[in-house]
Enzyme design. Sequence first.
Site, PDB file in Angstrom:
ATOM      1  N   LYS A 112       9.070 -26.740 -27.548  1.00 48.40           N
ATOM      2  CA  LYS A 112       9.109 -26.612 -26.084  1.00 48.40           C
ATOM      3  C   LYS A 112      10.389 -27.231 -25.508  1.00 48.40           C
ATOM      4  O   LYS A 112      10.832 -26.851 -24.435  1.00 48.40           O
ATOM      5  CB  LYS A 112       7.882 -27.281 -25.452  1.00 48.40           C
ATOM      6  N   ASP A 113      10.959 -28.189 -26.232  1.00 51.32           N
ATOM      7  CA  ASP A 113      12.220 -28.795 -25.775  1.00 51.32           C
ATOM      8  C   ASP A 113      13.340 -27.766 -25.624  1.00 51.32           C
ATOM      9  O   ASP A 113      14.233 -27.953 -24.796  1.00 51.32           O
ATOM     10  CB  ASP A 113      12.700 -29.849 -26.786  1.00 51.32           C
TER      11      ASP A 113
END
Length: 495
Positions: A112-113
């Site tokens: 998700k980063d």
Amino acid sequence: MNYISTRGGKDKVSAAGAIKQGIAHDGGLFMPETIPTLDNQDIAELCEMSYPERAAYILSRFLSDYTYEELLEDCTAAYSPDRFVGGAAPITKINEKTFMLELWHGPTSAFKDMALQIMPKLLSRALVKTGEKRCALILVATSGDTGKAALEGYRDVDGVKIMVYYPVDGVSRVQKLQMSTQLGENVAVCAIEGNFDDAQTGVKQIFGDESMAELLDKNEVFLSSANSINWGRLAPQIVYYVSAYCDLINSGEIYVGEKINVTVPTGNFGNIFAAFIAKQMGLPLNRLVCASNKNNILTDFLSTGVYDRNRSFYTTMSPSMDILISSNLERLLYVMSGCENTAELMKKLSTEGKYSIDEALKAKLDEHFTGLYCDEENTAAEIKRTFNENGYLIDTHSAVGLNCAKQYMETNSDGVKMLVVSTASPYKFAADVYESITGKAPTDELSALSELSALTKTEIPYPLKDIDKREIRFNKVIEKQSMSDEVLNTLGIER
Ligand SMILES: *Cc1c(COP(=O)(O)O)cnc(C)c1O
């Protein structure tokens, strides 16, 4: 380039408008009116670039109201080597035909980063570009991973504040520590008495509360979300497919124009949809393998053409894929069948919980996608086998992906190389990974990190190292009825 709704509503907005607004007024998702293209010449140019340059190049094709300089500045900050230690999206070759694309070297050790490091910067600029004077308050209800990734992404970004709610007994000890020790001047974290649904419902109520919106507006604040359906989260995910293709060329594994297959561990369908867009742009991708865990609703959909959410929900060791409504699938339906059909199918989904597609649409899906799944037993076996045979440690989500990739390669002798997307560090799910390899549980969830490290002689990544030694900044637990009061409290606003 303008953005329009997958359901055919009247919205027609710039990229900045789409990122600020999040979702279209008719409930549909924003899509660019046209898909920009990449040819072999472009790919050759991209091969010479760094990851931030590749990201700025691709994003500038979609976000035409942002300058290349703005995007390069943001991408350089987002994907800097001190945030992504070991590279933004490095590849590990595990055998002649199989390559793992590691998307978990960022500040929360999960993929998700890749989007949440850049999207807040795009939102901050969107506020300026659309003449917004108010401050955006990002409200998030989380079952663990998204909350932490959003906190890290929005931390200290101009014009934005973020507040995260999590269920007090509904997240793991590591996740709780990750959030309660969060740094940044514009962040707040609060536990609620209740489960994830309570947190989610509470946040939805705040979003729907008009008197709250008015009060916030008077105080120059408006609410916004960090949802995975925002185009600002999707666009950055296209980049790593292009980047991986370039890296495979640069390392001599493929020639320019050679087709490769991709397997993606899938939940909300965002990551694999980004691969599809990269393919639409002209990146030589062959098969897109959609990998699911025991919640195999997408496997069934891709094989039968029937999407039916009326089924049991399982809690698995790959929790980020425990999803029965894959929101971004709507974008694929739109690209392949247009807005009228999409609006109709989405209506059926919300009223009946199911829909079926016609043969023409099914045939179009078959041209690109294969759906496969891997159950809990095979996930554990895959982690063990990959460690023992390849000396390579993978997490539970990536194991689902790798197992499905192997299933595909066993039944299709197309000889095409396979890129498997690896979505989390094995340390993020250390207890399950440890148990999969050794057959016994670690002492506890926290010690699983050091026990896994000792067992496999690999290092704990920096975001998770010494997590129990950091200062606790947020330890408030409130009743679920008090969630909106807590928002006002945090902002210093009186009713
Ligand atoms: C979110 C997530 C996924 C699923 O990605 P989608 O874009 O929702 O399909 C897979 N693995 C991990 C570790 C995740 O955090």
